[in-house]
Design a protein around this motif. Structure first.
Motif, PDB file in Angstrom:
ATOM      1  N   SER A 150      66.732  12.833  32.299  1.00 38.52           N
ATOM      2  CA  SER A 150      66.321  11.477  32.676  1.00 38.52           C
ATOM      3  C   SER A 150      66.288  10.513  31.495  1.00 38.52           C
ATOM      4  CB  SER A 150      64.949  11.511  33.370  1.00 38.52           C
ATOM      5  OG  SER A 150      63.923  11.909  32.479  1.00 38.52           O
ATOM      6  N   LEU A 186      65.024  17.054  40.385  1.00 36.24           N
ATOM      7  CA  LEU A 186      65.137  16.531  39.032  1.00 36.24           C
ATOM      8  C   LEU A 186      65.170  17.729  38.095  1.00 36.24           C
ATOM      9  CD1 LEU A 186      65.112  14.323  36.873  1.00 36.24           C
ATOM     10  CD2 LEU A 186      62.609  14.311  37.029  1.00 36.24           C
ATOM     11  N   ALA A 199      61.661  10.255  33.812  1.00 37.91           N
ATOM     12  CA  ALA A 199      61.349  11.254  34.834  1.00 37.91           C
ATOM     13  C   ALA A 199      60.424  10.706  35.914  1.00 37.91           C
ATOM     14  CB  ALA A 199      60.725  12.485  34.185  1.00 37.91           C
ATOM     15  N   PHE A 229      61.151   9.277  39.531  1.00 39.08           N
ATOM     16  CA  PHE A 229      61.602  10.120  40.639  1.00 39.08           C
ATOM     17  C   PHE A 229      60.473  11.050  41.077  1.00 39.08           C
ATOM     18  CE2 PHE A 229      65.065   8.823  37.945  1.00 39.08           C
ATOM     19  CZ  PHE A 229      65.969   8.291  38.858  1.00 39.08           C
TER      20      PHE A 229
END
Length: 250
Positions: free
Chosen positions: A50, A91, A104, A107
């Motif tokens: 990310s 993720l 991060a 999400f």
């Protein structure tokens, strides 16, 4: 199956020396890319890494010979291809360093796939600033699946999280099998530039040198056996190995 490369920032070094503990890069200037990857598997999406923090947009930071910057968020780029953050089912995080975890928290509905050792470290010994990125999973009920070894994400061999410890205790790489392109092997930080892979170099800041070398050997053997397209995530020369966003590899 489709695979997109997402631009997740830039890292410029006035002295790249720390990236080899045998002094191969002493005094060299290097600019690295920070890249993330979106994989579509049927109707499900997996985001791999990310990138740098969205707070860097319009505000690059320089410290101790390193300058980091970000032009666009992951969310803005996903919007270009009609994907909303809520559609990201998984993720996947290669390791806990800030240039791989910065966005991060954008999400929160995704199931977090991360090396078991990385997750333990985030919850117990890593700085509070790093824990904040994982707040949706630490204290807000987000789903986490710590990955102890390799992990077949979709159960059909098309997306494999591979154990590659050494850079950090629970570092992981990602192997993707596409119908037309074939295998694509994403490095995480197993290597930062092509020369490190070719010469078996180890950064001074890696967690374990022996584990790094063993993982490097495994990485190269897998790549050779599968004739995989290797993408060193931080090497700008490897950007062209995948289609330019918003196009995708298939």
């Amino acid at each position: 199956m489709r695979l997109w490369r997402i631009d997740c920032g830039t890292l410029a070094f006035s002295d790249f020396g720390a990236f080899s503990d045998t002094r191969d890069y002493d005094g060299q200037r290097r600019t690295l890319t920070d890249s993330c990857y979106l994989i579509r598997h049927g109707d499900a999406y997996l985001l791999w890494d990310s990138g740098l923090s969205a707070s860097l947009i319009g505000a690059p930071q320089s410290d101790d010979g390193e300058t980091i910057s970000l032009d666009r968020t992951i969310e803005a780029q996903l919007a270009q291809i009609g994907v909303k953050p809520a559609q990201v089912v998984y993720l996947g995080i290669s390791h806990y360093h800030d240039d791989h975890t910065g966005q991060a928290a954008a999400f929160p509905g995704a199931t977090l796939l991360i090396g078991a050792q990385e997750w333990q470290a985030i919850r117990t010994v890593r700085p509070e600033s790093e824990r904040e990125r994982f707040r949706p999973w630490i204290s807000r009920g987000g789903k986490v699946e710590p990955v102890a070894r390799d992990r077949d994400v979709f159960g059909d061999g098309s997306v494999m999280i591979l154990a590659m410890p050494g850079h950090t205790p629970g570092h992981r790489a990602l192997l993707v099998k596409l119908p037309k392109t074939g295998y694509v092997l994403l490095s995480g930080d197993q290597f930062h530039v092509r020369e490190s892979m070719a010469m078996d170099l180890v950064p001074t800041f890696n967690f374990d040198r022996a584990d790094t070398l063993a993982s490097s050997d495994r990485f190269r053997r897998i790549a050779k056996k599968l004739n995989a397209r290797v993408v060193v995530q931080h090497d700008p020369r490897d950007i062209a190995k995948l289609p330019l966003f918003p196009e995708s590899a298939r």
